[in-house]
Design a protein around this motif. Sequence first.
Motif, short mmCIF file in Angstrom:
data_model
loop_
_atom_site.label_atom_id
_atom_site.label_comp_id
_atom_site.label_asym_id
_atom_site.label_seq_id
_atom_site.Cartn_x
_atom_site.Cartn_y
_atom_site.Cartn_z
N ALA A 162 0.82 -1.21 0.00
CA ALA A 162 0.00 0.00 0.00
C ALA A 162 0.85 1.26 0.00
CB ALA A 162 -0.94 0.00 1.20
N ILE A 165 1.06 4.04 -2.88
CA ILE A 165 0.11 5.13 -3.14
C ILE A 165 0.61 6.45 -2.58
CG2 ILE A 165 -1.81 3.52 -3.17
CD1 ILE A 165 -2.60 4.53 -0.40
N CYS A 175 1.09 0.36 -8.76
CA CYS A 175 -0.10 0.70 -7.99
C CYS A 175 -0.26 -0.27 -6.84
CB CYS A 175 -1.35 0.66 -8.87
SG CYS A 175 -1.75 -1.00 -9.48
N TRP A 176 -1.17 0.06 -5.94
CA TRP A 176 -1.57 -0.85 -4.87
C TRP A 176 -2.79 -1.61 -5.36
CZ3 TRP A 176 -5.11 0.51 -0.27
CH2 TRP A 176 -5.23 -0.60 0.59
N ILE A 200 -6.97 11.75 -6.13
CA ILE A 200 -6.80 10.35 -6.48
C ILE A 200 -6.26 10.28 -7.90
CG2 ILE A 200 -7.95 8.13 -6.85
CD1 ILE A 200 -7.84 8.88 -3.95
N GLU A 201 -5.25 9.43 -8.09
CA GLU A 201 -4.63 9.30 -9.41
C GLU A 201 -4.72 7.87 -9.91
OE1 GLU A 201 -0.36 10.22 -11.67
OE2 GLU A 201 -0.61 10.62 -9.53
N HIS A 202 -4.96 7.74 -11.22
CA HIS A 202 -4.95 6.45 -11.89
C HIS A 202 -4.42 6.68 -13.30
CE1 HIS A 202 -6.34 2.54 -13.44
NE2 HIS A 202 -6.41 2.17 -12.18
N CYS A 279 -7.12 -1.18 -8.34
CA CYS A 279 -5.79 -0.57 -8.34
C CYS A 279 -5.87 0.90 -7.94
CB CYS A 279 -5.14 -0.67 -9.72
SG CYS A 279 -4.49 -2.31 -10.08
N VAL A 280 -5.07 1.29 -6.96
CA VAL A 280 -4.95 2.70 -6.56
C VAL A 280 -3.51 3.12 -6.82
CG1 VAL A 280 -5.20 4.37 -4.70
CG2 VAL A 280 -6.71 2.37 -4.80
N TYR A 281 -3.31 4.12 -7.66
CA TYR A 281 -1.96 4.53 -8.03
C TYR A 281 -1.38 5.58 -7.08
CZ TYR A 281 -1.60 1.89 -12.35
OH TYR A 281 -1.47 0.87 -13.26
N ARG A 282 -2.17 6.55 -6.70
CA ARG A 282 -1.62 7.62 -5.86
C ARG A 282 -2.75 8.30 -5.10
NH1 ARG A 282 2.63 11.59 -6.50
NH2 ARG A 282 2.77 12.67 -4.48
N VAL A 283 -2.49 8.59 -3.82
CA VAL A 283 -3.40 9.36 -2.98
C VAL A 283 -2.64 10.56 -2.45
CG1 VAL A 283 -4.78 9.39 -0.87
CG2 VAL A 283 -4.80 7.36 -2.33
#
Length: 308
Positions: A162, A165, A175-176, A200-202, A279-283
């Motif tokens: 995680a 992110i 990504c996570w 939020i990024e994807h 998938c979560v790329y960036r927070v």
Amino acid sequence: MDYDGDDACCLRNVFRSFVCVALTLLLGLHVYSYLMGSQDTIDGDFGDIKYVVMQLTQGLSEMNREHERIRNELERMSSALPAMAAATGRVKDALEPSRRSQTRQLVDIGDYDRQIADYALESAGARIVDTGETKEYMIYESSVGWALHVVSSLFCRECPGASVILRPGALPGECWAFKGPRGEATIRLLGSVHVTGVSIEHIPPHISPTREISSAPRLFQLEGLASRNDLYPHDFGSFEYDKEGKPIQYFEVQHPATTGYPLVRVKIYSNWGHSLYTCVYRVRIHGELTPGQAPQKSIADEDTMPLH
């Protein structure tokens, strides 16, 4: 004066008695005429009753039709409300330039991280402290790798996967990925922060190997926590990431807090249709440090924020 009052009272009693007797006689005559009347009279009375019932039935049918028409109209209006709310928001942003509209414009700028502070950046000291019951999605090439992952997940709730992110980088696969559409991550920020927004990024579809991003998160919630085991977190709001929108999407908090929070929890509730994983790329967490705070460098105390 007393005699006059007694006379008036007596007259009233006599009048009441007369009215009661008259009404009783009229009611008795009516019942007698009904019971002793001809069959034609009874049939006529039943005909009148049938006519009244038919009129009432027609009236009820008209009321039902009117109720159905009103219900259909309300459903049509309800379906139009989201579009009206979105249009109202666009008009408000156009007529009242504000910090929110200015912040959203940063999405159009190439170097996003140089335009707005991110208090969830790992290189500055933020880190993942908990992922709850979220299970990572991994492809195990051997039984040994699978066993090592099971052991690590049992003894360490801090999910190493995680942490991605909180890092720069948005190449496919960086990504996570967690199983299913639901997951969460608790992030320790650089300090106590008055949170004003989250990004939020994807990856966009055109750089995805499959040309689609159904694994992108959709509905998510942001909470503020005073401590890791805070039983009453502050709800900053619920949001929706638009897979047809820009790769980086900024969301202003819906319920601002009056105090700063050292931790936030991002809870993902759904994705855009992928059946296996999300998938979560960036927070990124945006806001301002609480006044007078000076984050200090520390790696031993979990309640202090390391800073570069």
